[in-house]
Design a protein around this motif. Structure first.
Motif, PDB file in Angstrom:
ATOM      1  N   ASP A 194       0.814  -1.210   0.000  1.00 48.92           N
ATOM      2  CA  ASP A 194       0.000   0.000   0.000  1.00 48.92           C
ATOM      3  C   ASP A 194       0.849   1.261   0.000  1.00 48.92           C
ATOM      4  O   ASP A 194       0.593   2.210  -0.739  1.00 48.92           O
ATOM      5  N   SER A 195       1.901   1.263   0.836  1.00 46.96           N
ATOM      6  CA  SER A 195       2.696   2.485   0.963  1.00 46.96           C
ATOM      7  C   SER A 195       3.503   2.740  -0.320  1.00 46.96           C
ATOM      8  O   SER A 195       3.675   3.891  -0.718  1.00 46.96           O
ATOM      9  N   SER A 196       3.978   1.682  -0.978  1.00 45.31           N
ATOM     10  CA  SER A 196       4.708   1.942  -2.235  1.00 45.31           C
ATOM     11  C   SER A 196       3.739   2.424  -3.300  1.00 45.31           C
ATOM     12  O   SER A 196       4.083   3.271  -4.126  1.00 45.31           O
ATOM     13  N   LEU A 197       2.540   1.881  -3.278  1.00 46.64           N
ATOM     14  CA  LEU A 197       1.544   2.325  -4.249  1.00 46.64           C
ATOM     15  C   LEU A 197       1.266   3.816  -4.066  1.00 46.64           C
ATOM     16  O   LEU A 197       1.211   4.584  -5.035  1.00 46.64           O
ATOM     17  N   ALA A 198       1.141   4.234  -2.806  1.00 45.06           N
ATOM     18  CA  ALA A 198       0.895   5.649  -2.522  1.00 45.06           C
ATOM     19  C   ALA A 198       2.061   6.501  -3.009  1.00 45.06           C
ATOM     20  O   ALA A 198       1.865   7.568  -3.606  1.00 45.06           O
ATOM     21  N   ALA A 199       3.282   6.015  -2.787  1.00 43.32           N
ATOM     22  CA  ALA A 199       4.459   6.776  -3.231  1.00 43.32           C
ATOM     23  C   ALA A 199       4.505   6.851  -4.757  1.00 43.32           C
ATOM     24  O   ALA A 199       4.819   7.895  -5.328  1.00 43.32           O
ATOM     25  N   LEU A 200       4.181   5.743  -5.413  1.00 42.60           N
ATOM     26  CA  LEU A 200       4.203   5.739  -6.878  1.00 42.60           C
ATOM     27  C   LEU A 200       3.108   6.636  -7.446  1.00 42.60           C
ATOM     28  O   LEU A 200       3.252   7.213  -8.524  1.00 42.60           O
ATOM     29  N   ALA A 201       2.022   6.763  -6.712  1.00 41.28           N
ATOM     30  CA  ALA A 201       0.932   7.627  -7.166  1.00 41.28           C
ATOM     31  C   ALA A 201       1.394   9.080  -7.235  1.00 41.28           C
ATOM     32  O   ALA A 201       0.903   9.866  -8.049  1.00 41.28           O
ATOM     33  N   CYS A 202       2.337   9.463  -6.385  1.00 41.08           N
ATOM     34  CA  CYS A 202       2.843  10.841  -6.380  1.00 41.08           C
ATOM     35  C   CYS A 202       4.118  10.980  -7.201  1.00 41.08           C
ATOM     36  O   CYS A 202       4.719  12.056  -7.257  1.00 41.08           O
ATOM     37  N   SER A 203       4.567   9.892  -7.808  1.00 39.43           N
ATOM     38  CA  SER A 203       5.838   9.917  -8.533  1.00 39.43           C
ATOM     39  C   SER A 203       5.787  10.882  -9.709  1.00 39.43           C
ATOM     40  O   SER A 203       4.804  10.972 -10.435  1.00 39.43           O
ATOM     41  N   LYS A 204       6.892  11.621  -9.891  1.00 42.70           N
ATOM     42  CA  LYS A 204       7.004  12.532 -11.032  1.00 42.70           C
ATOM     43  C   LYS A 204       7.799  11.896 -12.171  1.00 42.70           C
ATOM     44  O   LYS A 204       7.996  12.501 -13.217  1.00 42.70           O
ATOM     45  N   VAL A 205       8.303  10.698 -11.915  1.00 41.30           N
ATOM     46  CA  VAL A 205       9.167  10.048 -12.908  1.00 41.30           C
ATOM     47  C   VAL A 205       8.391   9.756 -14.183  1.00 41.30           C
ATOM     48  O   VAL A 205       7.343   9.119 -14.144  1.00 41.30           O
ATOM     49  N   LYS A 206       8.901  10.286 -15.315  1.00 35.81           N
ATOM     50  CA  LYS A 206       8.222   9.966 -16.563  1.00 35.81           C
ATOM     51  C   LYS A 206       9.177   9.485 -17.648  1.00 35.81           C
ATOM     52  O   LYS A 206       8.765   9.201 -18.770  1.00 35.81           O
ATOM     53  N   ARG A 207      10.456   9.406 -17.275  1.00 43.39           N
ATOM     54  CA  ARG A 207      11.443   8.949 -18.257  1.00 43.39           C
ATOM     55  C   ARG A 207      12.431   8.047 -17.537  1.00 43.39           C
ATOM     56  O   ARG A 207      12.940   8.405 -16.468  1.00 43.39           O
TER      57      ARG A 207
END
Ligand SMILES: Cc1cc2nc3c(=O)[nH]c(=O)nc-3n(C[C@H](O)[C@H](O)[C@H](O)COP(=O)(O)OP(=O)(O)OC[C@H]3O[C@@H](n4cnc5c(N)ncnc54)[C@H](O)[C@@H]3O)c2cc1C
Ligand SMILES: NC(=O)c1ccc[n+]([C@@H]2O[C@H](COP(=O)([O-])OP(=O)(O)OC[C@H]3O[C@@H](n4cnc5c(N)ncnc54)[C@H](OP(=O)(O)O)[C@@H]3O)[C@@H](O)[C@H]2O)c1
Ligand code: FES
Lengths: 479, 183
Positions: A194-207
């Motif tokens: 759950d916590s990694s999912l939350a972090a990935l939801a805010c991720s700015k990584v696009k490349r």
């Protein structure tokens, strides 16, 4: 070797008529190597008793903590392992760290044979300046984080930059790239924490750049994983056709796996991403993208102006000496810098020595052995990554575990292992553990933890919500 | 959970702890990423819908004899039902092939690797890219290799013989046997 008559010298028949007491075997580590070794011994020896010791409360090693959450089908092996663990002649003892809670010589006193299958719990290091700057993570820690490995649960990787760079061209590198770029709705249905999912939801990584020190003919990843990446929704592959010039003819006579893999890269590099361009023209949100960079060897992770974190990486361009798998990357003298806020080093795992009583080849990171028999220590065996080094998929590990099990069976049969003095097995280990205040977790305990995880996941539509805190695991089973 | 049934029952049926359980086999009950074999018999039912009757309950006209040459050279002969995948044949008939079908037919392991003779191989349905991708990781890959979970039994296959490739420990056993017989 004792001259066994009949066609199936290691078969059950022989052992049923054997008057010797039941051989007691112990396996250290409950990953695929541990379980496949146990399975093979149990199946081909009708009387052997096998105990599996595991450091963590929960079993299955990298099947639980390595295999990507969006690959649930790979985890089906757990069903077979579960049946092995439920066998009357097999027992599981989790929460026992061999080498600390009980030593290998102590295990050797308690069992006729000891098999070390404890995997590779560390990683290779780059050995370059800046490697320890904030913003640089090992693939092992990052994977452990999204898979709920207790030691990595607090990693909190900083995903606030747009460009990530992964060093290494293995399947782990592709796993990480896929997790970083997958649409959230795909990950949401997996057992990612759950916590990694939350972090990935805010991720700015696009490349995401995947950087290898050698060329396209030396990539270590496999075609299924590459194809999956190419087909990832919402992410565009960026491959430079120039990297593949002349390779089509170079692989014409290569073995089929290498040929098909290379051809897929070439095809992707030459393809016009029509849909993506159309989407961009239509003003859709900028798509995520990923690419492969070749012949670049990491030299230094560059610090930001305040020296506080990574801002990029300097790489030495290389040329290849030799060809094929054994080609060597030699720096040309030229360098290149690339801006990126997130660096993931995915250059391989590494096994550690377990106990002074066990020989260890630190150069190759393996226990020296022949067919799984530990050199110079009769009665001691090894299987899996600690035997062979940290490469190979589950079927590779299965085959080499069967090979080790075969050695154990041969030694039992041939009298190399003396089973006439009975051994106490867990009886002896239990008293040692009790005196050291260690309380093992049984397989039925694990099944309670498992049920709790599945129940927690259900509410969120996930196959399970992993419990990441060992203390909480132990609470569930009333320890 | 249906997808786990195969794995749960196989070792049991192989006699790890001696229980005899009648197999209720559901092939490739889908999870999103699975690639179960789509096997259709002439009557048009899919094995992915599962079946519960043992082979003895089917009419003989659906029955197809299949021989597996196991790693140790032993021939395992069984009657398969049209429409079953070769993985299902191995599991449903409890054939003792070590480690076979680890991913339970979801095209994620290549442990169901089988080798065909050339003529039969050419008559099989086309191979998908996904199967080829997984085959590329198989041990002892040959030009006539297929994954057993992706090949479905058809009437014309009656009398089929397929070979299970050897793994490391088998090659070793063979070497040992060779050594012993020379002594
Ligand atoms: C990130 C990642 C993803 C992967 N994905 C796939 C995939 O999709 N498909 C595939 O086929 N293969 C995959 N693999 C490869 C596969 O996981 C390995 O081949 C396999 O797990 C190796 O098995 P092992 O038992 O040797 O090691 P492990 O699986 O690491 O098991 C070792 C076990 O020993 C335990 N242990 C360690 N130290 C001690 C100690 N002192 N005392 C007691 N126990 C101890 C550990 O906790 C662990 O449970 C992946 C590998 C990685 C790293
Ligand atoms: N889906 C799957 O089936 C799956 C998923 C994950 C993992 N796995 C398996 O697990 C095993 C481990 O995977 P892995 O990715 O950790 O290891 P790997 O396959 O060995 O790949 C390691 C990569 O790191 C590079 N590397 C090593 N040292 C380096 C250095 N000092 N500088 C720069 N690059 C360096 C290697 O390049 P060189 O070749 O130049 O050394 C290679 O590209 C593999 O067998 C993999 O197939 C499978
Ligand atoms: S059973 Fe795994 S690929 Fe066929």
């Amino acid at each position: 070797m004792a001259g066994a008559g009949g066609r199936a010298p290691l078969g059950l028949r022989r052992w049923l008529s054997s008057p010797a007491p039941a051989p007691r075997v112990c396996v250290v580590g409950s990953g695929p190597a541990g379980f496949y070794t146990a399975q093979h011994i149990l199946k081909h020896h009708g009387g052997a008793l096998v105990d599996i010791y595991e450091k963590l409360p929960v079993p299955f090693g990298l099947v639980r903590f390595g295999v990507a959450p969006d690959h649930p089908e790979v985890k089906n092996v757990i069903n077979t392992f579960t049946q092995t663990a439920r066998s009357e002649r097999c027992a599981y003892y989790g929460n026992v760290t061999v080498g600390r809670d009980v030593t290998v010589p102590e295990l050797q006193q308690a069992y006729h044979a000891v098999v070390l299958s404890y995997g590779a719990e560390d990683n290779r290091v780059l050995g370059i300046p800046g490697e320890n700057l904030p913003g640089v993570y090992t693939a092992r820690a990052f994977v452990g984080w999204y898979n709920g490995l207790p030691e990595n649960r607090d990693l909190k990787p900083d995903l606030s930059c747009e460009t990530a760079l992964i060093l290494g061209h293995g399947n782990v590198a592709l796993d990480i790239a896929r997790i970083l770029l997958s649409p959230l709705q795909l990950l949401r249905k997996t057992d990612i924490t759950d916590s990694s999912l939350a972090a990935l939801a805010c991720s700015k990584v696009k490349r995401v750049w995947l950087v290898g020190r050698r060329g396209p003919l030396q990539v270590a990843f496999t075609i299924k994983e590459l194809r999956e990446m190419i087909n990832l929704p919402g992410a565009r592959p960026v491959l430079d056709p120039a990297d593949f010039t002349g390779l089509e003819s170079a692989v014409r006579d290569a073995p089929r796996p290498r040929k098909r893999l290379t051809e897929l890269m070439i095809k992707t590099a030459l393809e016009k991403p029509v849909e993506m361009q159309a989407a961009a023209a239509a003003g859709a949100a900028a798509p995520r993208e990923w690419g492969l960079k070749f012949q670049r060897s990491p030299q230094e992770v560059l610090p930001s102006a305040d020296g506080r974190r990574a801002r990029g990486i300097r790489m030495a361009l290389t040329c290849l000496e030799g060809s094929g798998d054994s080609a060597k990357a030699v720096p040309t003298g030229a360098v290149e810098e690339l801006e990126c806020g997130l660096v993931l080093s995915s250059i391989g795992y590494r096994s550690l020595p377990l106990d002074p009583a066990v020989p260890f080849d630190s150069q190759h990171g393996v226990i020296p052995n022949s067919s799984g028999r530990v050199q110079g220590v009769p009665g001691l065996y090894c299987s899996g990554w600690v035997k062979r080094g940290p490469t190979g998929v589950i079927i590779t590990t299965m085959n080499d575990s069967f090979d080790t099990a075969q050695s154990v069976l041969e030694d039992l049969q041939g009298g190399v292992l003396d089973t006439s003095p009975p051994r106490e097995g867990f009886g002896l280990v239990e008293s040692i553990l009790r005196s050291r205040g260690v309380r093992p977790v049984s397989f039925s305990d694990w099944e309670k933890i498992d049920a709790a995880e599945v129940a927690r996941g259900k509410a969120a539509g996930k196959p399970r919500e992993k419990i990441v805190d060992p203390v909480e695991m132990l609470q569930i089973i009333g320890h | 959970m249906a997808h786990s049934i195969l794995g749960l029952l196989r070792p049991l049926r192989r006699g790890l702890n001696g229980s005899k359980i009648r197999l209720i086999f559901l092939c490739g009950v889908t999870e999103q990423h699975h690639s179960p074999a789509k096997c259709w018999s002439e009557r048009g039912f899919s094995s992915t819908q599962g079946f519960q009757d043992g082979p003895e309950e089917s009419s003989s006209k659906d029955q197809v004899t299949v021989h597996f040459i196991n790693r140790d050279g032993e021939r395992l002969t069984t009657t398969a039902k049209e429409g079953e995948s070769l993985l299902e044949v191995v599991v449903n008939h409890n054939l003792a092939i070590d480690g076979f079908g680890a991913c339970e037919g979801t095209l994620a392991c290549s442990t169901c690797h089988l080798i065909f003779d050339k003529d039969t191989f050419q008559k099989l349905d086309a191979i998908s890219d996904e199967e080829l991708d997984m085959l590329d990781l198989a041990y002892g890959l040959t030009d006539t290799s297929r994954l057993g979970c992706q090949v479905c039994v058809k009437k014309w296959m009656d009398g089929l013989t397929v070979r299970v490739p050897m793994d490391v420990s088998d090659m070793r056993k063979q070497l040992e046997v060779g050594k012993q017989s020379k002594q």
